[in-house]
Design an enzyme around this catalytic site. Structure first.
Site, PDB file in Angstrom:
ATOM      1  CB  ALA A  69      -0.911   0.002   1.218  1.00 23.88           C
ATOM      2  N   GLY A 117       0.373  -5.262   1.188  1.00 29.06           N
ATOM      3  CA  GLY A 117      -0.809  -5.382   0.341  1.00 29.06           C
ATOM      4  C   GLY A 117      -0.541  -6.135  -0.945  1.00 29.06           C
ATOM      5  CD  GLU A 120      -2.733  -7.583   3.467  1.00 25.98           C
ATOM      6  OE1 GLU A 120      -3.467  -7.741   4.453  1.00 25.98           O
ATOM      7  OE2 GLU A 120      -2.293  -6.467   3.130  1.00 25.98           O
ATOM      8  CD  GLU A 140       1.525  -5.362   5.971  1.00 23.18           C
ATOM      9  OE1 GLU A 140       0.804  -5.453   4.963  1.00 23.18           O
ATOM     10  OE2 GLU A 140       2.229  -6.320   6.366  1.00 23.18           O
TER      11      GLU A 140
END
Length: 716
Positions: A69, A117, A120, A140
């Site tokens: 992200a 992300g 993910e 993260e």
């Protein structure tokens, strides 16, 4: 073309298979920013509407898959409070869920880095094929948060609770062999076979050879462990996670609590719990600090690029003057990153010591399997030890690393300047001596800069590049380039006593000295400051640095800044020095040192220290922990503000990163400037006023007073 957008395109391949390709326009990498998320949603709608699609391969047009992200874009959402953050995560997860729920099999072809992300995204696919050149992971926690796009929900269901907790709580990047072993990916292939392998796997699903629906169902349903098995797994994991993370890093514990709470739930309900705990982590001061550090790191990289752009000189051959531990460390660092370096000294013993240091460091790499003996030999061959200046006419930059004595440095620099090319850069690895002063003996002062490495060179990431009054942009640019080639982070600062890092460190030691003078137990101070987050307290740090080195540097600081760094009392550190207690280097300082089982120095309390301190210290008394913190930290923070005020360092981001990388400022506090922001500038100025009776070092600089009056912060 089925879909074409700013970040994603979808086009048909043969046999009903489509390629879902990430390629964010005007960016070197793919990332989940607002543009990508919006495009992701639209691309899914387009795919749903196309009845010809029987399977999907997810690829990247860039050398990375997806880096994660865009935290710089989303951090604003974190300031809006927990409810807004939960809403943000759930809206993102609706898009990921929509992809996961597509009515046909999906396979991720992971060609490069897939982190956060990005990984993910891989997890929402039914299968994952990984290139041998790729890396995956959920890092993260390093930002004080944890996966918020379904990572804590899907990963335990894919690789099991124990493995998932380790991946998420440690935040490490995983190589293909480790990812395959844990079951996070389904196959690993060579880069040139990746696309074909992913397409073939989709085709097997379409042909009914693989039950992709059963595979997907595992991610949608609760974890396959009964309550007793879950309890055992989570109790063990909690003890390990809390033990490793400690109280200063709450994100791993919050992640684990989320996994435990949603392990028995289906995907959609589980994601709600993940979102709530993610929001709790995102609003912590630790997340604010660690995300701030990430952004400060980006700012430092941009600043380095700006400096690099001001010069065209390339460094292909380096030299270091002065061997020994420091010279050997510098030579090792250059050679290990591919830059040939000559190591010159006047004594054979020093050259042997320098080569021995490089060999020792490389040998450890071989022992750990990170380097082959052949590679070690290649690296050592890039270091050329010599007793003369025979080949110095071909050197692009010379790093002077002789004894910290201005007369010796001046003599050595003047000598070598007459033996090199006119455009050769001279750089002094001084920690305290003025670059402008040393330049006075040189014919070409514009080619001279400071290049301050921190000890041990191979471990410390920071290099201060010091600009003297006459240092040219070309010289600074070349030195910044070399530091980066050596794998270091350069921060350019202007010349002054102690430059940036040592200038702000010694007021911290001054605060410690005053506490000891006023009756504080040096051990108690160490314990409080270690609990505050420093890797070691001030007494222990002085022992590690070397008390003789500390006393020498403190005198230079006192001469440069007598109004606040010249003590009017005899300090405990001076007492240690006068009694030949230099710290770890001779086995006794504030503490005495014994070897542990691994042969490393272990500190032991020595009653003699207290006896030596008695004549210069007030009667022993207990200080409140917060007072100890304030009295140590205020002088340091104030000096950072003065460095910004005077333009010694260009930005708060660079100042904070220098402290983190140079002296181990607690990362979860984000640096001195962010520390002030989190206290509140006005509150901090009031704190300075509370302790102003202790002297000038405790008086808030004008910069901070002006910021408090205008309700300003260093960041945001």
């Amino acid at each position: 073309m089925i879909y074409s957008g700013a970040a994603i395109s979808v086009q048909a391949l043969a046999g009903g298979i489509a390629e879902f390709k990430f390629d964010l326009a005007n960016e070197s990498v793919n990332k989940f920013n607002r543009v990508t998320l919006e495009d992701f949603k639209n691309a899914i709608d387009a795919v749903k509407a196309d009845s010809s699609i029987k399977g999907l391969v997810v690829t990247s047009a860039k050398s990375v898959f997806i880096v994660g992200a865009d935290i710089t874009e989303f951090v604003g959402s974190f300031a809006q409070g927990e409810a807004a953050i939960v809403e943000w995560t759930l809206s993102g997860n609706q898009i990921f869920n929509a992809f996961e729920d597509l009515p046909f099999p999906t396979v991720a072809a992971i060609n490069g880095i897939a982190l956060g992300g990005g990984f993910e995204m891989c997890l929402v696919c039914d299968y994952r094929v990984m290139s041998t050149a790729a890396k995956v992971g959920l890092p993260e926690v390093k930002l004080g948060i944890f996966p918020g796009f379904g990572g804590t929900v899907r990963l335990p269901r894919v690789i099991g609770i124990d493995n998932a907790v380790e991946w998420i709580a440690a935040g490490a990047e995983k190589r293909p062999d480790a990812a395959l072993k844990d079951g996070a990916v389904d196959a690993v292939v060579a880069p040139d076979q990746l696309h074909a392998a992913a397409v073939a796997l989709v085709q097997q699903c379409i042909d009914g050879k693989i039950d992709w629906k059963a595979k997907r169902a595992e991610k949608l349903n609760p974890v396959k462990l009964n309550m007793m098995e879950q309890m055992m797994a989570f109790n063990t994991a909690m003890a390990v996670v809390v033990g490793k993370a400690g109280p200063n890093y709450p994100a791993p514990k919050l992640a684990l609590q989320a996994i435990q709470a949603h392990a028995s739930l289906g995907r959609d309900e589980a994601l709600k719990i993940e979102g709530k705990n993610f929001a709790k982590a995102a609003v912590t001061p630790q997340a604010n600090a660690l995300i701030g550090l990430f952004m400060a790191d980006q700012a430092v990289k941009k600043a380095s690029k700006k400096h690099e752009g001001k010069g065209s000189k390339e460094i292909s051959q380096a030299a270091v003057l002065g061997a020994g531990i420091m010279g050997g460390g510098i030579a090792y660092q250059a050679a290990s990153k591919g830059t040939p370096i000559i190591m010159k000294d006047i004594r054979t013993e020093a050259l042997d010591l320098g080569m021995g240091e490089a060999s020792k460091l490389l040998g450890k790499q071989v022992e750990k399997g990170r380097l082959t003996p052949a590679d070690m030999g290649k690296t050592l061959s890039r270091i050329r030890p010599t007793l003369n200046y025979g080949d110095f006419n071909s050197v692009d930059i010379i790093i002077e690393a002789v004894v910290e004595n201005p007369k010796v440095k001046t003599a050595v620099l003047s000598e070598v300047e007459g033996l090199v090319k006119e455009d050769t850069i001279l750089a002094s690895n001084t920690s305290t001596i003025s670059i402008t002063y040393l330049a006075k003996s040189l014919k070409r002062p514009e080619n001279f800069v400071g290049m301050h490495f921190f000890n041990p060179v191979h471990m410390m990431p920071l290099v201060e590049v010091i600009r003297g009054e006459k240092s040219s942009d070309e010289a600074v640019a070349a030195t910044v380039k070399l530091a980066q080639k050596m794998g270091k982070t350069p921060i350019v600062v202007n010349d002054c006593p102690g430059f940036l890092v040592n200038r702000v460190l010694f007021p911290y030691f001054g605060g410690f000295d005053m506490l000891v003078r006023d009756g504080a137990d040096f051990q108690a101070v160490d314990k409080v400051m270690e609990k505050f987050g420093w890797p070691m307290g001030p007494a222990y740090l002085l022992d590690v640095v070397g008390i003789d080195t500390g006393v020498h540097a403190a005198k230079i600081m006192a001469e440069g800044f007598p109004d606040r760094m010249q003590p009017n009392y005899k300090s405990g550190t001076e007492i240690m020095f006068e009694n030949n207690r230099y710290g770890q280097k001779n086995g006794k300082g504030y503490y005495v040192y014994e070897q542990d089982k691994k042969g490393k120095p272990k500190k032991v309390v020595d009653q003699t220290t207290y006896e030596l301190l008695t004549p210069i210290a007030a009667a022993r008394k207990e200080f409140d922990a917060q007072e100890i913190i304030d009295r140590c930290m205020i002088p340091m923070v104030n000096e950072v503000a003065r460095c910004l005020e005077e333009g010694i360092v260009a930005s708060a981001a660079e100042a904070d990163m220098a402290l983190i990388m140079g002296i181990g400022f607690p990362p979860f506090r984000g640096g001195a400037c962010r520390y002030v922001d989190q206290i509140g500038v006005a509150n901090y100025v009031a704190l300075c006023e509370k302790y102003a009776h202790l002297g000038k070092a405790y008086e808030a600089p004008q910069l901070l007073r002006d910021m408090a009056a205008a309700n300003k912060k260093f960041f945001g």
